[in-house]
Design an enzyme around this catalytic site. Structure first.
Site: not given
Ligand code: UD1
Length: 446
Positions: A40-41, A143, A148, A333, A425
């Protein structure tokens, strides 16, 4: 093939099963084989990459999931024509082939009503901006596992020359003369921000240097697809990416990599209930962070010529101490699933969550099933019990919900998991895959 106008008919319906429940009678061992779906990701950002070219992007092995349908709807609004090819029906066993064509961008606004349901829809910001010079994207939902934020996405795109401001819950981005190459160091590793900025940089003028990038296999899968579309990206699989922007990208065909979270989830399920299962299509190297942990608990994992074989017979499970980390560390995850598993280990386990602030919402639900868990800050201290007991429980987010399914399969008696839409999902045909291996699990339509 469908007519290719907007999201295909087959996508509708997945999101309509919101109130279904899963009924589980625990205690059955699992024996047989489980096909592993496309990730999915990886599938989500790959679909978004179609915005970068006016030619068709053909993606094989796309899983049939609510998140994929949701994104298809958003891309349809933006002007992407989406067609299903081959064995594309809802029941297709080995994923489906999607043909996505963004001949023209019809709209540069991704509206709140669609984006709020899934965080990955925010990934359209970079590609829209790179292709059209402007984008208006609602701040995302997803979620409920902590705040986030999206600040790294925004700062990364600003480093490529975009002007960005927030207005009434929308991110409004402009680059009238197109994006230009730049330099950005992500303050923390972020999967989505790396993907968003990498896609945008592929169409910017000049060279971009991105540091402290995420190296999750899904990021690298996306980079391979972009390269097949004509992008010039160096440093794949490392924390530093060098991207030489191209004036245009062309069409390509790409196969989505197998889902390592689904693989790890079923490996842990076999660990919890015992038995022998071959995870067909799985790639062992994608779960390298998980294998030594399961082996130390008493689980056997071997590579086969079709995937990965997992077995546990007889002996009790040993406790473990695990901390989540960005790849190549233990994935957040899989944290809920591991917690459900150690609830029945012989001794005390420690599970520390470092990625998301609010990712222990499964703890009170597991406690309803008799688990002994104490949370201290970011660490859950789990004292194994002899046997969990079935109970009605509530799914709170995608990965937590599959953790509850795992607990229900291991428990004595009947478990009802409510709010199954979280599962839909991210887990394709879960009850069918498990049922075929002997689990007593069925969906109850409400
Ligand atoms: C992706 C995955 C999700 C997984 C996560 C961490 C997808 C669609 N989803 O989510 O399943 O749980 O990686 O492996 O690929 N952060 C910030 N600022 C930002 C972006 C992120 O502070 O602009 C923080 C987030 O709050 C979190 C951390 O960075 O604490 C990691 O998040 P991130 O790797 O960005 O997760 P996603 O890409 O949303």
């Amino acid at each position: 093939m469908s007519d290719g106008t907007g999201p295909p008919h087959q996508f509708r319906g997945v999101t309509e099963k919101r109130m279904d429940r899963i009924l589980i009678r625990g205690g059955n061992r699992l024996n047989g084989e489980i096909p592993i779906s496309g990730a999915k990701n990886a599938g989500l950002p790959l679909m978004v990459a179609s915005l970068l070219s006016d030619e068709p992007l053909i993606l094989d092995y796309i899983p049939h999931l609510a998140d994929i349908s949701q994104l298809a709807e958003i891309l349809g609004v933006l002007g992407v024509r989406i067609a299903l090819d081959g064995n594309g029906g809802a029941e297709a066993a080995s994923g489906r082939t999607l043909i996505l064509t963004a001949r023209e961008i019809a709209d540069t606004t991704a509206p709140y009503d669609l984006v709020r349901k899934m965080r990955a829809s925010f990934f359209v910001l970079g590609p829209l901006l790179a292709r059209s010079g402007k984008a208006k994207v609602s701040l995302p939902g997803g979620c409920a596992i902590g705040p986030r934020p999206v600040d790294f996405h925004i700062k990364g795109l600003e480093a490529l020359g975009a002007t960005i401001h927030l207005e009434e819950g929308y991110v409004i981005a402009q680059a009238n003369d197109g994006l230009t190459g730049g330099h950005y160091r992500f303050p923390h590793v972020s999967v989505g921000a790396t993907e968003n900025v990498m896609m945008a940089a592929s169409l910017a003028k000049g060279e971009t240097l991105l540091e402290n990038c995420a190296i999750e296999p899904e990021v690298t899968d996306l980079a391979h697809c972009l390269i097949a579309m004509g992008a010039k990206i160096e440093g794949l699989g490392t924390r530093t990416l060098r991207i030489e922007g191209q004036p245009r990208l062309h069409g390509a065909r790409h196969s989505v990599l197998p889902d390592r979270i689904e693989t790890g989830t079923y490996a842990m399920t076999v660990a919890a209930v015992g038995g022998e299962v071959e995870l067909v299509g799985a790639r062992k190297e994608l779960i390298n962070a998980v294998i030594p942990i399961l082996e130390s608990m008493g689980v056997h994992i071997t590579e086969t010529n079709r995937g990965v074989h997992v077995s546990r017979n007889g002996a009790h499970l040993e406790p473990v101490d695990v901390t989540t980390d960005p790849y190549p560390g233990f994935p957040t995850d899989l944290q809920a699933q591991l917690m459900a598993l150690v609830c029945q280990a012989k001794g005390v386990s420690h599970i520390t969550e470092t990625i998301f602030e609010n990712r222990f919402m499964h703890v009170p639900e597991l406690a309803r099933m008799g688990a002994d868990i104490r949370v201290e800050g970011q660490t859950a201290i789990v004292t194994g019990v002899e046997r969990l007991k079935g109970a009605p429980v509530m799914a709170t987010d995608l990965r937590a919900s599959v953790g509850l399914v795992l607990a229900g399969l291991a428990a004595e008696g009947e478990t009802i998991v409510n709010r199954v839409y979280h599962l839909d999902r991210g887990f394709e045909r879960l009850e069918e895959k498990l049922g075929r291996c002997g689990a007593s699990i069925e969906r109850v339509k409400v």
